[in-house]
Design a protein around this motif. Structure first.
Motif, PDB file in Angstrom:
ATOM      1  N   ASP A   1       0.864  -1.181   0.000  1.00 16.51           N
ATOM      2  CA  ASP A   1       0.000   0.000   0.000  1.00 16.51           C
ATOM      3  C   ASP A   1       0.901   1.232   0.000  1.00 16.51           C
ATOM      4  O   ASP A   1       1.270   1.753   1.041  1.00 16.51           O
TER       5      ASP A   1
ATOM      6  N   GLY B   1       0.058   4.056  -1.450  1.00 10.99           N
ATOM      7  CA  GLY B   1      -0.736   5.280  -1.561  1.00 10.99           C
ATOM      8  C   GLY B   1      -0.800   5.822  -2.971  1.00 10.99           C
ATOM      9  O   GLY B   1      -1.036   7.013  -3.175  1.00 10.99           O
TER      10      GLY B   1
ATOM     11  N   SER C   1       1.666  -3.464  -5.962  1.00 10.11           N
ATOM     12  CA  SER C   1       0.438  -2.862  -5.429  1.00 10.11           C
ATOM     13  C   SER C   1      -0.575  -3.952  -5.129  1.00 10.11           C
ATOM     14  O   SER C   1      -0.571  -5.017  -5.752  1.00 10.11           O
TER      15      SER C   1
ATOM     16  N   SER D   1       4.896   8.298   8.135  1.00  9.05           N
ATOM     17  CA  SER D   1       3.657   9.077   8.136  1.00  9.05           C
ATOM     18  C   SER D   1       2.548   8.403   8.933  1.00  9.05           C
ATOM     19  O   SER D   1       1.492   8.990   9.167  1.00  9.05           O
TER      20      SER D   1
ATOM     21  N   ALA E   1       3.040  -0.201   4.774  1.00 13.71           N
ATOM     22  CA  ALA E   1       3.216   0.056   3.347  1.00 13.71           C
ATOM     23  C   ALA E   1       3.589  -1.240   2.636  1.00 13.71           C
ATOM     24  O   ALA E   1       3.201  -1.474   1.498  1.00 13.71           O
TER      25      ALA E   1
ATOM     26  N   THR F   1       4.795   8.770  -3.091  1.00 15.07           N
ATOM     27  CA  THR F   1       4.126   7.574  -2.609  1.00 15.07           C
ATOM     28  C   THR F   1       4.345   7.577  -1.098  1.00 15.07           C
ATOM     29  O   THR F   1       4.920   8.521  -0.548  1.00 15.07           O
ATOM     30  N   ARG F   2       3.930   6.538  -0.421  1.00 17.18           N
ATOM     31  CA  ARG F   2       4.143   6.471   1.021  1.00 17.18           C
ATOM     32  C   ARG F   2       5.587   6.117   1.356  1.00 17.18           C
ATOM     33  O   ARG F   2       5.986   6.188   2.515  1.00 17.18           O
TER      34      ARG F   2
END
Length: 423
Positions: free
Chosen positions: A86, A88, A130, A274, A279, A392-393
């Motif tokens: 993930d 983002g 992803s 974050s 992730a 992205t993250r």
């Protein structure tokens, strides 16, 4: 009592809990089997077969656990891996044909009459970057590995057996065939104990692969501790926690569950600085360390299957279509001379493409593709001029309007600071 070692890896061997340089170097060459970087790559994994409580294991220090991973001689295993990423990134689902035309080469993952193959490995394994996926993996030494991506209606398999590499996509009924590079098992890409990462080596896909990359960072800029135990895939494991000491990294922490008997990483979880869910979270739900049956690595194309040979795909320019540069050496091959700024977790790579910036380039894109790019980017300016940060993250990139690119697993502010300093 569960271990709880607060020792940190630093460059000073005199500090309590410090790790000698030899041990830090050992951490750079860990991990068993093949199946790749980028990386990336890769789960909101609810540990299958979880126990009713954490196992009670003998106390171990961070340095000892790293050495246990480095000394692992696991060459044979089979099992099921769940992997979720993930980062983002906005979904590509709504872009339809315009996205395919903009971001994918003609005859790419969809195959086609121009020489592309739906079974070509690099493009298919990019899918692991992803979403959530279930993999079935097996390995028997440096010359035999198998990885299968499973879904509800089809299966994609990649098989390395001696000097043969096969990939088969049941959905399209296509296969891809290549010869493994000569001496691959002895190559520089191999892991501990000679494990080969030949077929392919672009993306990490097991906890071992991810742990290897993470432990390369163990040094002055990193804190490494042991934080309790866990039960993963029916096995007792220690929890190794890796945290950057530097500010500005997008990596918050990494947790690696290490099998207490074999030293094999069973689960890898990366939490971004974050906050929020992982992730990257990849781990075994089932694992068996006995020798897989020899037939596991056999493959003969079923009757009626379209087979694409690697030489044909290269001639058509398809093999390289989805490949991204993995390091500075690859970037030089593209004609871009990288400049490395900073060190450790806040390293930023600067490239001068000699081309136009994103604002000018996006003018030629279809409207939907341009909207997608805009959704990823933030306009920024500074001493360097102006540009756009695509985020992205984990990995962020600043593309300046005069054609320079700054990339790193760092925050937007850290990218701007690096660009200002380089100006």
């Amino acid at each position: 009592m569960a271990p709880n070692d607060s020792a940190q890896i630093t460059g000073e061997t005199g500090e309590t809990g410090g790790v000698p340089a030899g041990r830090r170097r050992a951490a750079r060459y860990v991990v068993p089997i093949a199946v790749a970087g980028i990386t990336a790559a890769t789960i909101g994994l609810v540990p299958a077969l979880a126990s009713t409580g954490d196992p009670d294991l003998p106390k171990i220090s961070a340095a000892e656990l790293i050495e246990k991973i480095a000394a692992s001689d696991t060459e044979q295993l089979s099992g099921t891996v769940k992997i979720t990423t993930d980062l983002g990134i906005p979904s590509l689902g709504g872009l339809g044909g315009s996205a395919a035309g903009t971001f994918a080469p003609k005859g790419g993952a969809e195959g086609g009459e121009d020489g592309g193959s739906a079974a070509e490995p690099t493009g298919r394994l990019m899918e692991l970057a992803s979403g959530e996926h279930t993999l079935r993996v097996a390995a028997d030494g440096p010359d035999k590995q198998r990885l299968s991506i499973l879904d509800s209606a089809a299966e994609y398999s990649l098989i390395h057996n001696g000097d043969e590499v096969w990939a088969y996509d049941s959905a399209s009924n296509e296969a891809y065939h290549a010869k493994a590079p000569a001496g691959a098992a002895k190559g520089s890409e191999k892991g501990a104990k000679g494990k080969d990462r030949t077929a392919p080596k672009d993306l990490p896909a097991t906890p071992q692969d991810f742990a290897q990359e993470a432990l390369k960072a163990a040094g002055d800029t990193t804190s490494v501790t042991v934080d309790g135990t866990a039960r993963i895939a029916g096995r007792d494991a220690y929890q190794l926690v890796i945290k950057p000491k530097q500010k500005g990294s997008t990596v918050g922490s990494i947790k690696v569950a290490v099998d207490s008997k074999t030293g094999t990483p069973l689960k890898f979880t990366l939490l971004p600085s974050s906050g929020g869910k992982a992730a990257i979270d990849v781990g075994f739900t089932k694992v068996d360390f006995s020798k897989p049956a020899a037939s596991t690595f056999d493959f003969t194309p079923p009757k009626g299957v379209k087979v694409t040979e690697a030489d044909e795909s290269k001639a058509a320019g398809k093999d390289q279509a989805h490949k991204a540069p993995k390091d500075a050496k690859d970037l030089k091959g593209l004609g871009a001379e990288p400049n490395v700024i900073g060190e450790g977790w806040t390293t930023v790579v600067q490239l001068d493409t000699g081309g136009v910036g994103p604002a000018a380039a996006s003018k030629d894109m279809p409207a939907q593709a341009r909207e997608f790019m805009d959704a990823l980017g933030d306009k920024v300016d500074g001493k360097f001029g102006s540009g756009t940060v695509f985020k992205t993250r984990l990995v962020n990139a600043l593309m300046t309007d005069d054609g320079k690119v700054y990339v790193g697993a760092v925050t937007k502010d850290a990218l701007v600071k690096a660009a200002n300093a380089a100006k």
